[in-house]
Design a protein around this motif. Structure first.
Motif, short mmCIF file in Angstrom:
data_model
loop_
_atom_site.label_atom_id
_atom_site.label_comp_id
_atom_site.label_asym_id
_atom_site.label_seq_id
_atom_site.Cartn_x
_atom_site.Cartn_y
_atom_site.Cartn_z
N GLU A 324 26.50 91.10 41.94
CA GLU A 324 27.57 91.89 41.33
C GLU A 324 28.76 91.92 42.26
OE1 GLU A 324 26.91 95.72 39.01
OE2 GLU A 324 27.55 96.48 40.98
N ILE A 351 36.68 97.61 39.12
CA ILE A 351 36.24 96.57 38.19
C ILE A 351 34.96 95.99 38.74
CG2 ILE A 351 36.84 94.40 37.06
CD1 ILE A 351 39.80 95.06 37.65
N ASN A 353 31.94 93.21 37.88
CA ASN A 353 31.51 92.09 37.02
C ASN A 353 32.38 91.96 35.78
OD1 ASN A 353 29.53 91.29 38.76
ND2 ASN A 353 27.82 92.01 37.52
N GLY A 354 33.67 92.16 35.93
CA GLY A 354 34.60 92.01 34.82
C GLY A 354 34.73 93.22 33.93
N ASP A 355 33.93 94.26 34.16
CA ASP A 355 34.01 95.48 33.36
C ASP A 355 34.79 96.55 34.12
OD1 ASP A 355 32.44 94.40 31.31
OD2 ASP A 355 30.59 94.97 32.36
N PHE A 356 35.60 97.30 33.39
CA PHE A 356 36.36 98.38 33.99
C PHE A 356 35.50 99.64 34.07
CE2 PHE A 356 39.82 95.59 33.00
CZ PHE A 356 40.80 95.88 33.94
N ARG A 395 20.05 98.41 35.09
CA ARG A 395 20.48 97.33 34.19
C ARG A 395 19.54 96.14 34.14
NH1 ARG A 395 25.96 96.04 36.54
NH2 ARG A 395 25.33 97.47 38.19
N ASP A 404 23.42 97.18 28.81
CA ASP A 404 24.52 97.74 28.03
C ASP A 404 24.86 99.18 28.41
OD1 ASP A 404 24.76 95.38 26.49
OD2 ASP A 404 23.08 96.02 25.22
N GLU A 406 26.55 102.40 29.96
CA GLU A 406 27.90 102.76 30.36
C GLU A 406 27.86 103.58 31.66
OE1 GLU A 406 29.93 104.76 27.25
OE2 GLU A 406 29.50 103.23 25.74
N SER A 407 28.98 103.64 32.34
CA SER A 407 29.06 104.44 33.56
C SER A 407 28.95 105.92 33.22
CB SER A 407 30.38 104.18 34.28
OG SER A 407 30.47 102.84 34.72
#
Length: 606
Positions: A324, A351, A353-356, A395, A404, A406-407
Motif C-alpha cells: 500500500e 491518498i 492506493n489511489g483512494d481519497f 481488507r 470495500d 470505508e474509512s
C-alpha cells in the motif's frame, strides 16, 4: 549562503518541532521526567496506567496492552517515535507492553481528535515518543538496574559523548520477569490460590542516537532502535494454554534540518520493520517513510507549516501478502491577533492506493481573558475531524477480509478552562476539558457463515470530562507536590447491527466510566517519598452491558535518595512497594494481575 539568510544558533540539543505549536485549542500533557526515571525498565503501559488518566486494556502483567483514549478503540490512537508512525499497519494499533520506558527520553500525550495534525488513527488522540541528544556535554555514562518481585530484573547501560559539532549516545537494555505471582483462580471451585505459570518475559534492545551540527544553520540527526521481546502468553484463569509470542521491532529515522531567519526546513526518512510470531504463525510488516515540510514565520502574527509525507507499506502475513502507498499533504496556520488570543487551522488530505481518505480539517483557539501578577485564566476550544483507514487485516485477511471497507470518520468538539496561580512559594494549575465526539463507519468483525468479516456498521458517540491538577508548596528545603487527574467517559453505541442486538444506548465494552489518579510527592534536600494511587470504575464485558468487571483501586508508595560521591559521580537508590494493600483485581475478565510486589532500583551516572 548570504549571512543575512541564516541564523546563528547556539545549538545545545537536537532540534525537534514543538508539538504544541499548531495545537491551539487542544490539550497536550508531557510525562514528567521523574516518572520516566522511576519507570526505567518497565513498560509504557505500566507508566500510563499508574501515572495518567488514560486506561489501558491489559491482558495480564507484561502482556498485550492497548490504549483507549476518550472512549475510542485501541486502533483509534496514533503512536509516533521521533515523528514516524509505529502503529502496526496490519493490526492498526500499538502494543504498549513492548514499548520499554528506557527506549525514549520524552513522552507526550495529545488528547483528542488530531487527524489533521498527524493523519490516520488519531481519532482518540496520539502518543509521541522522542529521543533527545545534546551537544557540548563531553563523556557521559549511566547505569540503571532494578530488581523486584516475581523474578524481575531490569538493566540499562548508556554511554554518550558530545562536543560542539558531534553527539553520540548508545544504550543497551535487558528486562526479564518470571511473572510467577500468586492469584485466586476464580474459574475453579472455591477460588483456590494458585501461582501464575506460562507468563515469563524476556526483552532486550539497543538504541543508537547520532547528531551533527553542519555549520551554523544545519543539523543532521539519526536514531536507531532495535527491540526484541519473547513472551509466554499468560492464559486466562482455568486454562492451561501454553502459547508463546515473539516480537522483533526495528526502527530507524534520519532528520535533516536547515534554519534561516524566518523558516525551518525539515526532511525526514524512516523505516519500521515489525515481525510477530505467535506460536508457529509469523507475520511481518514493513513501512518506509519520506516526508518534508517547511515551517516559516511570515510575520509576528502569522506562522505557517506546509508539508507532505509518503509511506510505503508492505504486509507479508500468514494468510495474505499486500502493499500500500500512502501520500499525505498537510497545511497548518497560526494566527495571533493579540498576545492573549491565538488561532490554529490545520488541513490534511491522504491518498492511499489511489483512494481519497476523508479530508480532515481542524480549527482551534486559545484566549487568556484574565491575567495579573499571580493568576491567569484562559479558555480553549477546538472543532476537528479525524479518520482511520481500514487496516491491512481488515481488507485482505483470508478468509473474511473486506476490500470495500470505508474509512472510519469522526467529528469532535471540545472546550476547556485553565487556571494558574503562582506566588513563588505556592503554585497551583488546574484544567478542565469537556468533549463530544461522533464516530461513524466504526469497523467491527461479524460472523459470516464459517468465518468472520469486518463491516462499517457501528455508530458511537463519545463524550466526557477531563480534569488535571498540579499543586506545589515550598518550605525552605522541602517541597510538597501533588499531581492528579480524573476522567469521566461515556462511549455510547448509537445503533443496532441485527434484530437480536440489544446494544443501542449501551457503553462500549471495557471502557470505564471513571478513572482517577493522584501522586503526592515530598522532597527534602536529596530525599524523596511518594504515594501514588489510581482507581478504575467497573467495565462491561460485552455490548449488552449485563456482565462487568469490578472496579478496583491500587496504592503504591516509594522512597528514593540522591547521592554525590565526587563532583562528577552521582547516584540514586530507591525502594517501591506496588499494590501495598495486596488488592485482588482484574483489568480484563479472568486475566490475573499481581498482588503486593516490591522494586529496588539503583542509578549511577558520571
Amino acid at each position: 549562503m548570504n549571512s543575512q539568510d541564516t541564523v546563528e544558533l547556539k545549538l545545545v540539543e537536537v532540534y525537534s518541532a514543538p508539538l504544541d505549536k499548531y495545537s491551539f485549542g487542544q490539550s497536550l500533557q508531557k510525562i514528567d521526567s521523574r516518572d520516566l526515571n522511576e519507570f526505567q525498565g518497565q513498560t509504557l503501559a505500566d507508566l500510563l496506567q499508574q501515572r495518567s488518566g488514560l486506561f489501558l486494556r491489559q491482558y495480564g502483567a507484561g502482556m498485550l496492552a492497548s490504549l483507549t483514549m476518550r472512549g475510542t478503540s485501541a486502533g483509534h490512537n496514533a503512536v509516533f517515535w521521533n515523528g514516524i508512525p509505529i502503529n502496526s499497519p496490519s493490526l492498526g494499533q500499538a502494543d504498549f507492553s513492548i514499548l520499554p520506558v528506557g527506549g525514549f527520553d520524552e513522552a507526550t500525550i495529545h488528547y483528542g481528535s488530531s487527524g489533521a495534525l498527524y493523519g490516520t488513527d488519531a481519532i482518540g488522540g496520539a502518543i509521541h515518543l522522542n529521543n533527545k541528544s545534546t551537544f557540548n556535554k563531553g563523556h557521559q555514562t549511566r547505569v540503571a538496574s532494578t530488581v523486584g518481585s516475581f523474578g524481575r530484573w531490569n538493566q540499562l547501560v548508556e554511554y554518550g559523548y558530545s562536543n560542539g559539532f558531534y553527539s553520540s549516545r548508545s544504550r543497551v537494555y535487558r528486562n526479564t520477569s518470571k511473572n510467577n505471582f500468586k492469584f485466586r483462580n476464580l474459574a475453579r471451585a472455591g477460588s483456590p490460590e494458585e501461582r501464575q505459570n506460562n507468563a515469563a518475559i524476556e526483552q532486550i534492545g539497543a538504541i543508537q542516537d547520532l547528531a551533527w551540527n553542519i555549520g551554523a544553520n544545519q543539523q543532521l540527526s539519526t536514531s536507531i532502535w532495535w527491540n526484541q521481546t519473547d513472551r509466554q502468553i499468560q492464559p486466562v484463569m482455568g486454562s492451561n494454554d501454553k502459547d508463546r509470542q515473539e516480537d522483533r521491532n526495528f526502527r530507524a529515522v534520519l532528520d535533516y534540518n536547515k534554519f534561516t531567519t524566518s523558516a525551518i526546513w525539515n526532511i525526514k526518512t524512516g523505516v519500521v520493520l515489525d515481525q510477530l510470531q505467535f506460536n508457529n504463525s509469523i507475520n511481518k510488516t514493513s513501512q518506509f517513510l519520506l516526508s518534508s515540510d517547511i515551517d516559516w514565520t511570515i510575520s509576528e502574527k502569522l506562522k505557517s507549516k506546509s508539508g507532505l509525507r509518503f509511506n510505503h507499506v508492505i504486509g507479508n502475513l500468514s494468510s495474505y501478502e499486500a502493499t500500500e502507498d500512502r501520500l499525505e499533504l498537510y497545511q497548518s496556520i497560526n494566527f495571533l491577533p493579540s498576545p492573549s488570543l491565538s488561532f490554529s487551522v490545520n488541513l490534511r488530505q491522504m491518498i492511499f492506493n489511489g483512494d481519497f481518505a476523508p479530508f480532515t480539517p481542524s480549527i482551534g483557539s486559545e484566549w487568556t481573558f484574565f491575567k495579573n501578577n499571580k493568576s491567569t485564566l484562559s479558555t480553549h476550544s477546538s472543532l476537528s475531524k479525524s479518520f482511520k483507514i481500514p487496516t491491512l487485516n481488515d481488507r485482505f485477511w483470508v478468509p473474511g477480509g473486506n476490500p470495500d471497507l470505508e474509512s472510519e470518520e469522526s467529528i469532535s468538539a471540545e472546550i476547556g478552562l485553565i487556571h494558574v496561580f503562582d506566588n513563588k512559594r505556592f503554585f497551583i494549575s488546574s484544567q478542565i476539558n469537556i468533549y463530544n465526539m461522533w464516530v461513524d463507519n466504526w469497523i467491527i468483525w461479524l460472523p459470516r457463515g464459517n468465518f468472520w468479516s469486518p463491516e462499517n456498521i457501528r455508530e458511537v458517540r463519545n463524550q466526557g470530562l477531563e480534569y488535571f491538577i498540579t499543586a506545589k508548596k515550598t518550605f525552605n528545603l522541602t517541597q510538597l507536590e501533588f499531581n492528579g487527574s480524573y476522567n469521566w467517559t461515556l462511549a455510547t453505541i448509537l445503533n443496532t447491527i441485527s434484530e437480536n442486538d440489544r446494544s443501542e444506548g449501551n457503553q462500549l465494552p471495557y471502557t470505564p466510566f471513571h478513572k482517577a489518579q493522584g501522586n503526592l510527592r515530598l522532597t527534602h534536600k536529596t530525599n524523596t517519598a511518594f504515594i501514588n494511587g489510581y482507581w478504575v470504575g467497573e467495565r462491561y464485558i460485552n455490548t449488552d452491558n449485563i456482565s462487568s468487571v469490578a472496579a478496583y483501586g491500587i496504592l503504591d508508595i516509594g522512597f528514593s535518595k540522591s547521592l554525590t560521591f565526587i563532583s562528577k559521580v552521582k547516584a540514586s537508590v530507591g525502594f517501591q512497594v506496588n499494590n501495598i494493600t495486596n488488592n485482588d483485581y482484574q483489568v480484563l475478565r479472568l486475566r490475573a494481575m499481581p498482588g503486593r510486589n516490591y522494586l529496588i532500583n539503583f542509578n549511577l551516572s558520571l
